[in-house]
Design a protein around this motif. Structure first.
Motif, PDB file in Angstrom:
ATOM      1  N   LEU A  62      14.772   5.892  -2.064  1.00 41.28           N
ATOM      2  CA  LEU A  62      16.235   5.935  -2.042  1.00 41.28           C
ATOM      3  C   LEU A  62      16.765   5.383  -0.714  1.00 41.28           C
ATOM      4  CD1 LEU A  62      18.988   6.779  -3.179  1.00 41.28           C
ATOM      5  CD2 LEU A  62      18.574   9.043  -2.192  1.00 41.28           C
ATOM      6  N   LEU A  63      16.198   5.842   0.400  1.00 44.08           N
ATOM      7  CA  LEU A  63      16.637   5.350   1.707  1.00 44.08           C
ATOM      8  C   LEU A  63      16.409   3.845   1.833  1.00 44.08           C
ATOM      9  CD1 LEU A  63      15.459   8.218   4.057  1.00 44.08           C
ATOM     10  CD2 LEU A  63      17.804   7.627   3.436  1.00 44.08           C
ATOM     11  N   ASP A  64      15.315   3.356   1.288  1.00 43.15           N
ATOM     12  CA  ASP A  64      15.034   1.928   1.321  1.00 43.15           C
ATOM     13  C   ASP A  64      16.095   1.155   0.535  1.00 43.15           C
ATOM     14  OD1 ASP A  64      13.300  -0.280   2.093  1.00 43.15           O
ATOM     15  OD2 ASP A  64      12.828  -0.424  -0.044  1.00 43.15           O
ATOM     16  N   ARG A  65      16.487   1.658  -0.646  1.00 45.59           N
ATOM     17  CA  ARG A  65      17.530   0.995  -1.440  1.00 45.59           C
ATOM     18  C   ARG A  65      18.859   0.995  -0.700  1.00 45.59           C
ATOM     19  NH1 ARG A  65      15.045   3.845  -5.566  1.00 45.59           N
ATOM     20  NH2 ARG A  65      16.756   5.326  -5.726  1.00 45.59           N
ATOM     21  N   VAL A  66      19.218   2.138  -0.091  1.00 42.01           N
ATOM     22  CA  VAL A  66      20.469   2.215   0.662  1.00 42.01           C
ATOM     23  C   VAL A  66      20.416   1.246   1.841  1.00 42.01           C
ATOM     24  CG1 VAL A  66      21.886   3.697   2.147  1.00 42.01           C
ATOM     25  CG2 VAL A  66      21.036   4.562  -0.042  1.00 42.01           C
ATOM     26  N   PHE A  67      19.347   1.296   2.611  1.00 43.48           N
ATOM     27  CA  PHE A  67      19.176   0.430   3.777  1.00 43.48           C
ATOM     28  C   PHE A  67      19.291  -1.038   3.382  1.00 43.48           C
ATOM     29  CE2 PHE A  67      16.531  -1.863   6.893  1.00 43.48           C
ATOM     30  CZ  PHE A  67      17.081  -1.412   8.080  1.00 43.48           C
ATOM     31  N   SER A  68      18.674  -1.403   2.274  1.00 40.15           N
ATOM     32  CA  SER A  68      18.644  -2.796   1.850  1.00 40.15           C
ATOM     33  C   SER A  68      19.971  -3.278   1.278  1.00 40.15           C
ATOM     34  CB  SER A  68      17.547  -3.004   0.799  1.00 40.15           C
ATOM     35  OG  SER A  68      16.292  -2.717   1.361  1.00 40.15           O
ATOM     36  N   ASN A  69      20.785  -2.393   0.724  1.00 40.29           N
ATOM     37  CA  ASN A  69      21.984  -2.811   0.005  1.00 40.29           C
ATOM     38  C   ASN A  69      23.308  -2.478   0.680  1.00 40.29           C
ATOM     39  OD1 ASN A  69      20.850  -3.984  -2.495  1.00 40.29           O
ATOM     40  ND2 ASN A  69      19.896  -1.984  -2.616  1.00 40.29           N
ATOM     41  N   ILE A  70      23.287  -1.793   1.801  1.00 39.60           N
ATOM     42  CA  ILE A  70      24.530  -1.438   2.476  1.00 39.60           C
ATOM     43  C   ILE A  70      25.146  -2.702   3.091  1.00 39.60           C
ATOM     44  CG2 ILE A  70      23.508  -0.882   4.713  1.00 39.60           C
ATOM     45  CD1 ILE A  70      25.373   1.630   4.685  1.00 39.60           C
ATOM     46  N   HIS A  71      26.469  -2.764   3.131  1.00 42.73           N
ATOM     47  CA  HIS A  71      27.142  -3.963   3.636  1.00 42.73           C
ATOM     48  C   HIS A  71      27.100  -4.085   5.160  1.00 42.73           C
ATOM     49  CE1 HIS A  71      30.302  -1.009   4.241  1.00 42.73           C
ATOM     50  NE2 HIS A  71      30.873  -1.863   5.068  1.00 42.73           N
ATOM     51  N   LEU A  72      26.910  -2.986   5.874  1.00 43.74           N
ATOM     52  CA  LEU A  72      26.804  -3.038   7.326  1.00 43.74           C
ATOM     53  C   LEU A  72      25.498  -3.708   7.725  1.00 43.74           C
ATOM     54  CD1 LEU A  72      27.916   0.568   8.316  1.00 43.74           C
ATOM     55  CD2 LEU A  72      29.220  -1.540   8.613  1.00 43.74           C
ATOM     56  N   GLN A  73      25.533  -4.404   8.838  1.00 46.73           N
ATOM     57  CA  GLN A  73      24.311  -4.985   9.374  1.00 46.73           C
ATOM     58  C   GLN A  73      23.593  -3.882  10.149  1.00 46.73           C
ATOM     59  OE1 GLN A  73      24.994  -8.631  11.513  1.00 46.73           O
ATOM     60  NE2 GLN A  73      26.531  -9.304  10.041  1.00 46.73           N
ATOM     61  N   ALA A 121      21.645  -7.535   5.129  1.00 45.95           N
ATOM     62  CA  ALA A 121      22.920  -7.949   5.708  1.00 45.95           C
ATOM     63  C   ALA A 121      22.735  -8.445   7.143  1.00 45.95           C
ATOM     64  CB  ALA A 121      23.922  -6.798   5.658  1.00 45.95           C
ATOM     65  N   TYR A 122      21.907  -7.762   7.926  1.00 47.56           N
ATOM     66  CA  TYR A 122      21.641  -8.187   9.303  1.00 47.56           C
ATOM     67  C   TYR A 122      20.968  -9.560   9.298  1.00 47.56           C
ATOM     68  CZ  TYR A 122      20.445  -7.826  14.244  1.00 47.56           C
ATOM     69  OH  TYR A 122      20.355  -8.052  15.597  1.00 47.56           O
ATOM     70  N   ALA A 123      19.968  -9.702   8.465  1.00 48.73           N
ATOM     71  CA  ALA A 123      19.225 -10.962   8.402  1.00 48.73           C
ATOM     72  C   ALA A 123      20.143 -12.109   7.979  1.00 48.73           C
ATOM     73  CB  ALA A 123      18.046 -10.828   7.444  1.00 48.73           C
ATOM     74  N   LEU A 151      26.273  -2.784  12.913  1.00 46.85           N
ATOM     75  CA  LEU A 151      27.398  -3.581  13.345  1.00 46.85           C
ATOM     76  C   LEU A 151      28.117  -4.229  12.176  1.00 46.85           C
ATOM     77  CD1 LEU A 151      26.028  -6.828  14.978  1.00 46.85           C
ATOM     78  CD2 LEU A 151      24.532  -5.036  14.211  1.00 46.85           C
ATOM     79  N   ARG A 152      29.386  -4.562  12.457  1.00 50.61           N
ATOM     80  CA  ARG A 152      30.242  -5.209  11.462  1.00 50.61           C
ATOM     81  C   ARG A 152      31.118  -6.189  12.223  1.00 50.61           C
ATOM     82  NH1 ARG A 152      35.510  -3.837   9.107  1.00 50.61           N
ATOM     83  NH2 ARG A 152      35.672  -2.268  10.729  1.00 50.61           N
ATOM     84  N   GLU A 153      31.144  -7.414  11.743  1.00 51.02           N
ATOM     85  CA  GLU A 153      31.965  -8.421  12.419  1.00 51.02           C
ATOM     86  C   GLU A 153      33.437  -8.192  12.093  1.00 51.02           C
ATOM     87  OE1 GLU A 153      32.351 -13.210  13.215  1.00 51.02           O
ATOM     88  OE2 GLU A 153      30.806 -12.506  11.825  1.00 51.02           O
ATOM     89  N   THR A 154      34.263  -8.234  13.144  1.00 48.69           N
ATOM     90  CA  THR A 154      35.715  -8.015  12.993  1.00 48.69           C
ATOM     91  C   THR A 154      36.511  -9.217  13.495  1.00 48.69           C
ATOM     92  OG1 THR A 154      35.817  -6.930  15.153  1.00 48.69           O
ATOM     93  CG2 THR A 154      35.463  -5.506  13.217  1.00 48.69           C
TER      94      THR A 154
END
Length: 185
Positions: free
Chosen positions: A64-75, A91-93, A172-175
């Motif tokens: 579950l944590l892997d899915r969240v980590f991989s699919n969250i919009h934040l880098q 997202a970071y990559a 991080l998130r670009e603003t």
């Protein structure tokens, strides 16, 4: 032996009684040990079942944590206390234009040199206190075409059993678009 001396019965009967008594004692001890071993085996079975159940729960949580980590919009990047990347999310990559595997083992400040930010990272490791920045400017080394960009970012220490910082979660998130829209008004 005592009964034989009092002539209550013969010496053979005394030896037989002694053998029977010894056998009864050994059978009792063996039975008692078998009972204790049986209980221990049942205990080990219960412990094994509990371990198996906990391992399945842990594997499910990790997935579950892997899915969240991989699919969250934040880098998001996870680093060791020396700022070496252990893992980045998709997202970071994508934000860096590299595959996630590229980052593993590389040092954040060798890829993105920034003296002020390195000082912030060091303070987080040393103090164990998280840091958050809003619309912080960043000039991309080696990519002048990007110009100055703005970022909301946080650095959160992950502490080990000893209370020391064992890792860092960098999100991080670009603003930049928001910042430029604000400046246009």
């Amino acid at each position: 032996h005592w009964g034989g001396e009092l002539r209550r019965y013969g010496e053979g009967v005394g030896v037989s009684l002694m053998v029977l008594f010894t056998m009864a004692t050994l059978v009792t001890l063996i039975s008692w040990n078998a009972l204790l071993l049986n209980r221990a085996d049942r205990g080990r079975e219960r412990v094994g079942q509990l371990r198996d159940r906990h391992e399945k729960e842990l594997a499910g949580t990790a997935a579950l944590l892997d899915r969240v980590f991989s699919n969250i919009h934040l880098q998001i990047a996870y680093m060791d206390p020396r700022f070496n990347f252990l893992r980045v999310n998709q997202a970071y990559a994508e934000g860096a234009g590299r595959p996630p595997e590229y980052f593993a083992g590389k040092n954040h400040f060798e890829l993105y040199p920034h003296e002020e930010n390195e000082g912030i990272f060091r303070r987080v490791v040393e103090t164990g206190e998280p840091f958050t920045a809003f619309s912080k400017p960043f000039d991309h080394p080696g990519r002048p075409e990007r110009g100055i960009t703005y970022w909301d970012w946080s650095l959160t220490p992950v502490k080990g059993n000893d209370g020391a910082t064992a890792g860092l979660v960098f999100s991080l998130r670009e603003t930049t678009k928001f910042k430029r829209a604000q400046e246009a008004f």
